[in-house]
Design a protein around this motif. Structure first.
Motif, PDB file in Angstrom:
ATOM      1  N   GLU A 187       0.868   3.774   2.080  1.00 57.94           N
ATOM      2  CA  GLU A 187       1.348   4.146   3.402  1.00 57.94           C
ATOM      3  C   GLU A 187       2.520   3.270   3.837  1.00 57.94           C
ATOM      4  N   THR A 227       0.836  -1.192   0.000  1.00 60.64           N
ATOM      5  CA  THR A 227       0.000   0.000   0.000  1.00 60.64           C
ATOM      6  C   THR A 227       0.877   1.249   0.000  1.00 60.64           C
ATOM      7  N   GLU A 267      -6.329   2.553   3.464  1.00 59.63           N
ATOM      8  CA  GLU A 267      -5.023   1.907   3.612  1.00 59.63           C
ATOM      9  C   GLU A 267      -4.261   1.915   2.296  1.00 59.63           C
ATOM     10  N   ASN A 314      -4.644   7.370   1.741  1.00 62.70           N
ATOM     11  CA  ASN A 314      -5.623   8.271   2.314  1.00 62.70           C
ATOM     12  C   ASN A 314      -5.963   9.409   1.358  1.00 62.70           C
TER      13      ASN A 314
END
Length: 299
Positions: free
Chosen positions: A134, A132, A200, A203
């Motif tokens: 993040e 992902t 996830e 954002n």
């Protein structure tokens, strides 16, 4: 008394900070516990501050100890990277690159870049990790990745970014369920269930997609969220809802869905290449050179 701090002191500290137990740490290090305690005391004397809070039952890091743990982790990670690069050079390879990517990067540009990279440097080692946004950013900050292919609104402090591909969105619907020609009016789908990439995934990407619904004056009924494109397509094909995704995702997947282009919407999503400014991997300039060459060819 002043001590000359050596790498072993930091290694011992790292293990104690991980275990928060001197006996277990000593067992991991194959040294006697009193000897380990002396090494930590020398480190504390060197820095002039306690690194651990000790009592008969518990061991905890002080504020200074927590700071040192983060720095020591970065140091040993960098030392591991240096060792890895030296091994590659010894093997006759220029270096190794660890790349993170989101699923849409595979459909958009990543395979072509890898072909060109291998063409110019056939001995380079490349490790790919689908992650992902993040997680990629976190690993880049720790130099556990060399590059990340992400969708973000702003480049984090300490990072550099290069836009790779800006594209519009598509509405994903079950095969032959809706007309595939003509301008799509999202108002016609306000009663549908939506399946979206979760926060996830990114954002900022999630907020961008939600702004599409805001522009059409309705709040979507989001029934399912995931970080995997194929999962979205399979759920849509089963009639569990419709989805909004980057248009590049219509390539490379053989699923029973239709893609309705949303080119008339102002929202665009950009796939960017991101790297850590402090990363001294010798393969980074090479990768950037190839990316820029590829972009010039495409334009």
């Amino acid at each position: 008394m002043s001590y000359q701090i050596e790498l072993r002191h930091l290694h011992y500290f790292k293990v104690v900070a991980e275990e928060l137990h001197f006996r277990r740490a000593a067992e991991r290090l194959f040294i006697a516990q009193p000897g380990l305690s002396r090494q930590i005391k020398q480190l504390e004397d060197y820095y002039g501050t306690p690194l651990f809070i000790r009592d008969k039952r518990n061991v905890a890091l002080t504020e200074a100890g927590s700071y040192l743990q983060k720095e020591v982790d970065l140091l040993f990670n960098q030392l591991g990277t240096v060792k890895e690069h030296i091994e590659k050079i010894t093997e006759g390879k220029i270096t190794s690159l660890k790349l993170g990517f989101i699923g849409s990067a595979v459909q958009a540009i990543l395979p072509q870049l890898l072909v060109e990279l291998k063409k110019q440097q056939p001995l380079i080692d490349i490790t790919l990790n689908e992650l992902t946004n993040e997680v990629q950013l976190e690993m880049l900050s720790k130099k556990e990745l060399d590059f990340g292919f992400v969708r973000i609104k702003e480049t984090p402090i300490g990072m550099e970014s290069l836009p790779i591909l800006t594209e519009h969105f598509s509405l994903v619907v079950p095969k032959n369920r809706f007309p595939t020609k003509g301008k799509v009016n999202l108002q016609d789908f306000k009663q549908e269930s939506f399946i979206l990439f979760s926060k996830e995934y990114s954002n900022s990407y999630y907020e961008l997609v939600m702004s599409i619904f805001e522009d059409h004056d309705f709040v979507p009924h989001v029934t399912l969220k995931t970080v995997n494109a194929l999962s979205i397509f399979n759920l849509v094909s089963q009639g569990l809802g419709v989805a909004i995704v980057p248009s590049s995702l219509k390539k490379g997947y053989h699923t029973h869905v239709d893609f309705l282009e949303l080119q008339h919407l102002p929202q665009r999503t950009t796939l960017s290449l991101v790297w850590n400014k402090q990363n001294r991997n010798p393969g980074i300039p090479l990768m950037l050179e190839i990316v820029n060459q590829f972009k010039n060819i495409k334009t």
